[in-house]
Write a protein that holds these residues in place. Structure first.
Motif, PDB file in Angstrom:
ATOM      1  N   ASP A   1      -3.576  -2.780   6.676  1.00  0.00           N
ATOM      2  CA  ASP A   1      -2.271  -3.204   7.264  1.00  0.00           C
ATOM      3  C   ASP A   1      -0.993  -2.774   6.530  1.00  0.00           C
ATOM      4  OD1 ASP A   1      -2.611  -4.836   4.917  1.00  0.00           O
ATOM      5  OD2 ASP A   1      -2.126  -6.800   5.718  1.00  0.00           O
ATOM      6  N   PHE A   2      -1.406  -1.884   5.398  1.00  0.00           N
ATOM      7  CA  PHE A   2      -0.047  -1.418   5.139  1.00  0.00           C
ATOM      8  C   PHE A   2       0.490  -0.219   5.731  1.00  0.00           C
ATOM      9  CE2 PHE A   2       2.064   0.998   1.321  1.00  0.00           C
ATOM     10  CZ  PHE A   2       2.582  -0.035   0.721  1.00  0.00           C
ATOM     11  N   PRO A   3       1.683  -0.487   5.822  1.00  0.00           N
ATOM     12  CA  PRO A   3       2.595   0.490   6.767  1.00  0.00           C
ATOM     13  C   PRO A   3       2.252   1.977   6.561  1.00  0.00           C
ATOM     14  CG  PRO A   3       4.111  -1.133   6.229  1.00  0.00           C
ATOM     15  CD  PRO A   3       2.899  -1.490   5.385  1.00  0.00           C
ATOM     16  N   LEU A   4       2.336   2.977   7.462  1.00  0.00           N
ATOM     17  CA  LEU A   4       2.083   4.340   7.538  1.00  0.00           C
ATOM     18  C   LEU A   4       0.945   4.763   6.768  1.00  0.00           C
ATOM     19  CD1 LEU A   4       3.794   7.010   8.209  1.00  0.00           C
ATOM     20  CD2 LEU A   4       4.778   6.997   5.903  1.00  0.00           C
ATOM     21  N   PHE A   5       0.583   4.259   5.643  1.00  0.00           N
ATOM     22  CA  PHE A   5      -0.773   5.092   5.083  1.00  0.00           C
ATOM     23  C   PHE A   5      -1.928   3.966   5.176  1.00  0.00           C
ATOM     24  CE2 PHE A   5       2.720   6.568   2.174  1.00  0.00           C
ATOM     25  CZ  PHE A   5       2.699   7.671   2.787  1.00  0.00           C
ATOM     26  N   GLY A   6      -1.649   2.952   5.891  1.00  0.00           N
ATOM     27  CA  GLY A   6      -2.912   1.909   6.084  1.00  0.00           C
ATOM     28  C   GLY A   6      -4.256   2.584   6.223  1.00  0.00           C
ATOM     29  N   GLY A   7      -5.066   2.301   5.354  1.00  0.00           N
ATOM     30  CA  GLY A   7      -6.622   2.668   5.481  1.00  0.00           C
ATOM     31  C   GLY A   7      -6.881   4.198   5.050  1.00  0.00           C
ATOM     32  N   GLN A   8      -5.814   4.750   4.694  1.00  0.00           N
ATOM     33  CA  GLN A   8      -5.996   6.194   4.187  1.00  0.00           C
ATOM     34  C   GLN A   8      -6.215   6.172   2.636  1.00  0.00           C
ATOM     35  OE1 GLN A   8      -3.136   9.346   5.341  1.00  0.00           O
ATOM     36  NE2 GLN A   8      -2.131   7.846   6.992  1.00  0.00           N
ATOM     37  N   ASN A   9      -7.110   7.154   2.252  1.00  0.00           N
ATOM     38  CA  ASN A   9      -7.545   7.217   0.866  1.00  0.00           C
ATOM     39  C   ASN A   9      -6.290   7.996   0.082  1.00  0.00           C
ATOM     40  OD1 ASN A   9      -8.076   9.158  -1.398  1.00  0.00           O
ATOM     41  ND2 ASN A   9      -9.670   7.868  -1.128  1.00  0.00           N
ATOM     42  N   ILE A  10      -5.756   7.424  -1.230  1.00  0.00           N
ATOM     43  CA  ILE A  10      -4.704   7.733  -1.655  1.00  0.00           C
ATOM     44  C   ILE A  10      -4.489   9.187  -1.915  1.00  0.00           C
ATOM     45  CG2 ILE A  10      -4.390   5.535  -3.072  1.00  0.00           C
ATOM     46  CD1 ILE A  10      -5.725   7.030  -5.577  1.00  0.00           C
ATOM     47  N   TRP A  11      -5.550   9.962  -2.160  1.00  0.00           N
ATOM     48  CA  TRP A  11      -5.376  11.492  -2.040  1.00  0.00           C
ATOM     49  C   TRP A  11      -4.912  12.126  -0.796  1.00  0.00           C
ATOM     50  CZ3 TRP A  11      -4.455  11.587  -6.879  1.00  0.00           C
ATOM     51  CH2 TRP A  11      -5.050  10.840  -7.916  1.00  0.00           C
ATOM     52  N   LYS A  12      -5.316  11.315   0.176  1.00  0.00           N
ATOM     53  CA  LYS A  12      -5.109  12.187   1.660  1.00  0.00           C
ATOM     54  C   LYS A  12      -3.849  11.710   2.215  1.00  0.00           C
ATOM     55  CE  LYS A  12      -9.899  13.011   2.664  1.00  0.00           C
ATOM     56  NZ  LYS A  12     -10.869  12.689   3.387  1.00  0.00           N
ATOM     57  N   ALA A  13      -3.178  10.404   1.805  1.00  0.00           N
ATOM     58  CA  ALA A  13      -1.889   9.804   2.315  1.00  0.00           C
ATOM     59  C   ALA A  13      -0.786  10.690   1.724  1.00  0.00           C
ATOM     60  CB  ALA A  13      -1.869   8.495   2.017  1.00  0.00           C
TER      61      ALA A  13
END
Length: 189
Positions: A177-189
């Protein structure tokens, strides 16, 4: 690594302009903060300085937008950021110590979530004995969920304990549920 610009709130900007004397005019004032973990920027809670470190108040232009402004960074690192061929021109207006900067308040960089139950206590400059001038800017972006130094300095200055913002889950991805980057791995966001 990343250098992020944190815009000071009006009262704090006025305080820095006063330290700089007449050369600052009404230009916006930004603190240049360094991080080796840019994926932690959404949970920024404070900027940490070294109280005994000398800092330059510099009149310059934003290297990406060309906007004129004032920036603050460690005096020892000024040449690293303004010494290259592509660096904007810079004029040192004043040299102050970190102790002079403690308490400055800035705009939240990414306002998608609040870092604590009392966000009015966050987004300020605090002192920390781990800040150096070996790398970066002499101003450290601090997110207490992601490092012992950040945690200890933030908690010592009343910036959360039980309510620290940590949008990164155990699997290395931002919360769904985190805006823009929700569900993405930190290295790909």
């Amino acid at each position: 690594t990343v250098v992020a610009q944190f815009r000071l709130l009006p009262d704090s900007a006025d305080r820095v302009r006063a330290m700089a004397g007449g050369g600052a005019g009404d230009l916006p004032v930004d603190l240049l903060a360094w991080t080796t973990t840019p994926w932690t920027l959404p949970s920024n809670t404070a900027l940490t300085i070294g109280e005994k470190i000398e800092y330059h108040i510099v009149k310059t232009a934003n290297r990406y937008t060309g906007e004129a402004g004032i920036v603050v960074l460690a005096a020892a690192l000024h040449g690293k950021h303004f010494g290259g061929k592509k660096a904007p021109e810079s004029e040192v207006l004043a040299t102050v110590t970190g102790a002079d900067l403690v308490g400055l308040r800035y705009e939240q960089l990414i306002d998608w979530a609040q870092p604590m139950d009392a966000p009015e206590e966050a987004f300020r400059v605090i002192p920390g004995d781990f800040v150096t001038t070996e790398d970066g800017t002499g101003i450290v972006h601090s997110s207490p969920a992601y490092g012992l130094d950040d945690f200890n300095s933030c908690v010592a200055h009343g910036l959360g304990y039980d309510d620290i913002l940590n949008p990164v889950q155990g699997n290395g991805s931002y919360a769904a549920d985190f805006p823009l980057f929700g569900g993405q791995n930190i290295w790909k966001a």
